[in-house]
Design a protein around this motif. Structure first.
Motif, PDB file in Angstrom:
ATOM      1  N   HIS A  27      42.685  31.833  37.348  1.00  0.00           N
ATOM      2  CA  HIS A  27      43.006  32.497  36.097  1.00  0.00           C
ATOM      3  C   HIS A  27      43.462  33.944  36.277  1.00  0.00           C
ATOM      4  CE1 HIS A  27      41.878  29.182  33.486  1.00  0.00           C
ATOM      5  NE2 HIS A  27      40.916  28.936  34.356  1.00  0.00           N
ATOM      6  N   ALA A  28      43.914  34.287  37.486  1.00  0.00           N
ATOM      7  CA  ALA A  28      44.589  35.574  37.675  1.00  0.00           C
ATOM      8  C   ALA A  28      45.968  35.458  37.039  1.00  0.00           C
ATOM      9  CB  ALA A  28      44.728  35.887  39.165  1.00  0.00           C
ATOM     10  N   PHE A  29      46.568  36.548  36.647  1.00  0.00           N
ATOM     11  CA  PHE A  29      47.915  36.490  36.070  1.00  0.00           C
ATOM     12  C   PHE A  29      48.912  35.967  37.099  1.00  0.00           C
ATOM     13  CE2 PHE A  29      52.040  38.254  34.897  1.00  0.00           C
ATOM     14  CZ  PHE A  29      52.159  37.740  33.616  1.00  0.00           C
ATOM     15  N   ALA A  30      48.841  36.514  38.320  1.00  0.00           N
ATOM     16  CA  ALA A  30      49.702  36.080  39.419  1.00  0.00           C
ATOM     17  C   ALA A  30      48.972  36.357  40.729  1.00  0.00           C
ATOM     18  CB  ALA A  30      51.034  36.829  39.398  1.00  0.00           C
ATOM     19  N   ILE A  31      49.310  35.589  41.773  1.00  0.00           N
ATOM     20  CA  ILE A  31      48.692  35.792  43.078  1.00  0.00           C
ATOM     21  C   ILE A  31      49.755  36.163  44.103  1.00  0.00           C
ATOM     22  CG2 ILE A  31      46.834  34.167  42.543  1.00  0.00           C
ATOM     23  CD1 ILE A  31      48.175  32.225  44.576  1.00  0.00           C
ATOM     24  N   THR A  32      49.293  36.745  45.193  1.00  0.00           N
ATOM     25  CA  THR A  32      50.152  37.082  46.327  1.00  0.00           C
ATOM     26  C   THR A  32      49.674  36.295  47.533  1.00  0.00           C
ATOM     27  OG1 THR A  32      50.533  39.305  45.473  1.00  0.00           O
ATOM     28  CG2 THR A  32      50.935  38.965  47.822  1.00  0.00           C
ATOM     29  N   ILE A  33      50.615  35.673  48.232  1.00  0.00           N
ATOM     30  CA  ILE A  33      50.321  34.882  49.421  1.00  0.00           C
ATOM     31  C   ILE A  33      50.934  35.561  50.639  1.00  0.00           C
ATOM     32  CG2 ILE A  33      50.733  32.670  50.601  1.00  0.00           C
ATOM     33  CD1 ILE A  33      48.851  32.337  48.250  1.00  0.00           C
ATOM     34  N   GLY A  34      50.224  35.483  51.768  1.00  0.00           N
ATOM     35  CA  GLY A  34      50.815  35.938  53.020  1.00  0.00           C
ATOM     36  C   GLY A  34      49.925  36.860  53.818  1.00  0.00           C
ATOM     37  N   SER A  35      50.002  36.703  55.090  1.00  0.00           N
ATOM     38  CA  SER A  35      49.369  37.551  56.094  1.00  0.00           C
ATOM     39  C   SER A  35      50.263  37.473  57.311  1.00  0.00           C
ATOM     40  CB  SER A  35      47.980  37.021  56.471  1.00  0.00           C
ATOM     41  OG  SER A  35      46.988  37.537  55.638  1.00  0.00           O
ATOM     42  N   SER A  36      50.032  38.311  58.269  1.00  0.00           N
ATOM     43  CA  SER A  36      50.863  38.260  59.462  1.00  0.00           C
ATOM     44  C   SER A  36      50.622  37.003  60.282  1.00  0.00           C
ATOM     45  CB  SER A  36      50.634  39.504  60.330  1.00  0.00           C
ATOM     46  OG  SER A  36      49.279  39.562  60.732  1.00  0.00           O
ATOM     47  N   ASP A  37      49.441  36.383  60.111  1.00  0.00           N
ATOM     48  CA  ASP A  37      49.128  35.219  60.949  1.00  0.00           C
ATOM     49  C   ASP A  37      48.952  33.898  60.196  1.00  0.00           C
ATOM     50  OD1 ASP A  37      46.791  36.086  59.742  1.00  0.00           O
ATOM     51  OD2 ASP A  37      45.542  35.698  61.487  1.00  0.00           O
ATOM     52  N   HIS A  38      48.789  33.929  58.855  1.00  0.00           N
ATOM     53  CA  HIS A  38      48.684  32.683  58.101  1.00  0.00           C
ATOM     54  C   HIS A  38      48.923  32.944  56.608  1.00  0.00           C
ATOM     55  CE1 HIS A  38      44.579  34.261  57.733  1.00  0.00           C
ATOM     56  NE2 HIS A  38      44.442  33.485  56.690  1.00  0.00           N
ATOM     57  N   ALA A  39      48.977  31.869  55.837  1.00  0.00           N
ATOM     58  CA  ALA A  39      49.323  31.953  54.408  1.00  0.00           C
ATOM     59  C   ALA A  39      48.072  32.162  53.555  1.00  0.00           C
ATOM     60  CB  ALA A  39      50.072  30.695  53.991  1.00  0.00           C
ATOM     61  N   HIS A  40      47.473  33.320  53.649  1.00  0.00           N
ATOM     62  CA  HIS A  40      46.239  33.664  52.944  1.00  0.00           C
ATOM     63  C   HIS A  40      46.544  34.116  51.513  1.00  0.00           C
ATOM     64  CE1 HIS A  40      42.198  35.163  52.308  1.00  0.00           C
ATOM     65  NE2 HIS A  40      42.682  36.342  51.993  1.00  0.00           N
ATOM     66  N   CYS A  41      45.660  33.779  50.575  1.00  0.00           N
ATOM     67  CA  CYS A  41      45.769  34.280  49.206  1.00  0.00           C
ATOM     68  C   CYS A  41      45.167  35.686  49.166  1.00  0.00           C
ATOM     69  CB  CYS A  41      45.032  33.358  48.227  1.00  0.00           C
ATOM     70  SG  CYS A  41      45.043  33.983  46.528  1.00  0.00           S
ATOM     71  N   HIS A  42      46.011  36.680  49.002  1.00  0.00           N
ATOM     72  CA  HIS A  42      45.540  38.075  48.972  1.00  0.00           C
ATOM     73  C   HIS A  42      44.880  38.449  47.654  1.00  0.00           C
ATOM     74  CE1 HIS A  42      46.833  39.683  52.819  1.00  0.00           C
ATOM     75  NE2 HIS A  42      47.796  38.808  52.746  1.00  0.00           N
ATOM     76  N   THR A  43      44.944  37.573  46.674  1.00  0.00           N
ATOM     77  CA  THR A  43      44.317  37.846  45.388  1.00  0.00           C
ATOM     78  C   THR A  43      42.862  37.383  45.386  1.00  0.00           C
ATOM     79  OG1 THR A  43      46.507  37.487  44.453  1.00  0.00           O
ATOM     80  CG2 THR A  43      44.714  37.648  42.887  1.00  0.00           C
ATOM     81  N   PHE A  44      42.448  36.657  46.406  1.00  0.00           N
ATOM     82  CA  PHE A  44      41.070  36.182  46.531  1.00  0.00           C
ATOM     83  C   PHE A  44      40.099  37.355  46.471  1.00  0.00           C
ATOM     84  CE2 PHE A  44      37.392  35.398  49.286  1.00  0.00           C
ATOM     85  CZ  PHE A  44      36.854  34.268  48.687  1.00  0.00           C
ATOM     86  N   VAL A  45      39.136  37.274  45.545  1.00  0.00           N
ATOM     87  CA  VAL A  45      38.103  38.297  45.376  1.00  0.00           C
ATOM     88  C   VAL A  45      36.763  37.590  45.270  1.00  0.00           C
ATOM     89  CG1 VAL A  45      37.195  40.111  43.875  1.00  0.00           C
ATOM     90  CG2 VAL A  45      39.655  39.844  44.124  1.00  0.00           C
ATOM     91  N   GLU A  46      35.889  37.879  46.203  1.00  0.00           N
ATOM     92  CA  GLU A  46      34.546  37.303  46.150  1.00  0.00           C
ATOM     93  C   GLU A  46      33.624  38.346  45.547  1.00  0.00           C
ATOM     94  OE1 GLU A  46      31.811  34.410  48.895  1.00  0.00           O
ATOM     95  OE2 GLU A  46      33.252  35.713  49.861  1.00  0.00           O
ATOM     96  N   SER A  47      33.173  38.087  44.323  1.00  0.00           N
ATOM     97  CA  SER A  47      32.365  39.042  43.571  1.00  0.00           C
ATOM     98  C   SER A  47      31.556  38.279  42.529  1.00  0.00           C
ATOM     99  CB  SER A  47      33.298  40.047  42.879  1.00  0.00           C
ATOM    100  OG  SER A  47      32.599  40.809  41.933  1.00  0.00           O
ATOM    101  N   PRO A  48      30.394  38.792  42.140  1.00  0.00           N
ATOM    102  CA  PRO A  48      29.625  38.132  41.079  1.00  0.00           C
ATOM    103  C   PRO A  48      30.293  38.280  39.707  1.00  0.00           C
ATOM    104  CG  PRO A  48      28.518  40.139  41.758  1.00  0.00           C
ATOM    105  CD  PRO A  48      29.673  39.938  42.691  1.00  0.00           C
ATOM    106  N   VAL A  49      31.245  39.188  39.588  1.00  0.00           N
ATOM    107  CA  VAL A  49      31.958  39.404  38.326  1.00  0.00           C
ATOM    108  C   VAL A  49      33.107  38.403  38.236  1.00  0.00           C
ATOM    109  CG1 VAL A  49      33.324  41.051  36.989  1.00  0.00           C
ATOM    110  CG2 VAL A  49      31.388  41.857  38.365  1.00  0.00           C
ATOM    111  N   ARG A  50      33.200  37.672  37.137  1.00  0.00           N
ATOM    112  CA  ARG A  50      34.301  36.735  36.905  1.00  0.00           C
ATOM    113  C   ARG A  50      35.473  37.492  36.309  1.00  0.00           C
ATOM    114  NH1 ARG A  50      34.414  32.743  40.097  1.00  0.00           N
ATOM    115  NH2 ARG A  50      32.416  31.741  40.271  1.00  0.00           N
ATOM    116  N   GLY A  51      36.670  37.186  36.792  1.00  0.00           N
ATOM    117  CA  GLY A  51      37.861  37.874  36.320  1.00  0.00           C
ATOM    118  C   GLY A  51      38.905  36.902  35.810  1.00  0.00           C
ATOM    119  N   GLY A  52      40.011  37.461  35.407  1.00  0.00           N
ATOM    120  CA  GLY A  52      41.125  36.660  34.928  1.00  0.00           C
ATOM    121  C   GLY A  52      41.052  36.413  33.436  1.00  0.00           C
ATOM    122  N   LEU A  53      42.049  35.676  32.976  1.00  0.00           N
ATOM    123  CA  LEU A  53      42.162  35.368  31.561  1.00  0.00           C
ATOM    124  C   LEU A  53      42.082  33.862  31.369  1.00  0.00           C
ATOM    125  CD1 LEU A  53      45.141  37.776  30.904  1.00  0.00           C
ATOM    126  CD2 LEU A  53      42.747  38.176  30.327  1.00  0.00           C
TER     127      LEU A  53
END
Length: 98
Positions: A27-53
């Motif tokens: 439920h993020a508005f948009a995500i970003t993919i990519g790392s120098s070594d693999h296709a990681h989701c850079h929008t990934f956030v591990e937190s007790p707070v829920r985000g998005g819409l």
């Protein structure tokens, strides 16, 4: 001026520990993919707070994996993507190297 293209949707996200994940939907508005070594989701956030819409399903806003068959000009052209466990807990499972 160029018309905005339809961005690919995140059809499913198995990264259940991500704050934007609600019942396998991102439920993020948009995500970003990519790392120098693999296709990681850079929008990934591990937190007790829920985000998005709640009314949104995320789209791929940018992808820096220019070596992916779905990537053209650093934009994803897949019909949709899946995020899940790969090299990390939140990787683009739709990534296919050229």
């Amino acid at each position: 001026m160029t018309a905005a293209m339809e961005m690919p949707r995140v059809q499913e996200c198995a990264a259940s520990s991500c704050s934007y994940n609600h019942t396998n939907n991102c439920h993020a508005f948009a995500i970003t993919i990519g790392s120098s070594d693999h296709a990681h989701c850079h929008t990934f956030v591990e937190s007790p707070v829920r985000g998005g819409l709640d009314q949104l399903i995320a789209q791929v806003g940018a992808c820096s994996r220019s070596d992916c068959t779905h990537n053209s000009d650093l934009e994803c052209h897949a019909p949709g993507i899946t995020v899940g466990g790969g090299t990390d807990v939140a990787d683009c499972m739709t990534y296919r190297g050229r």
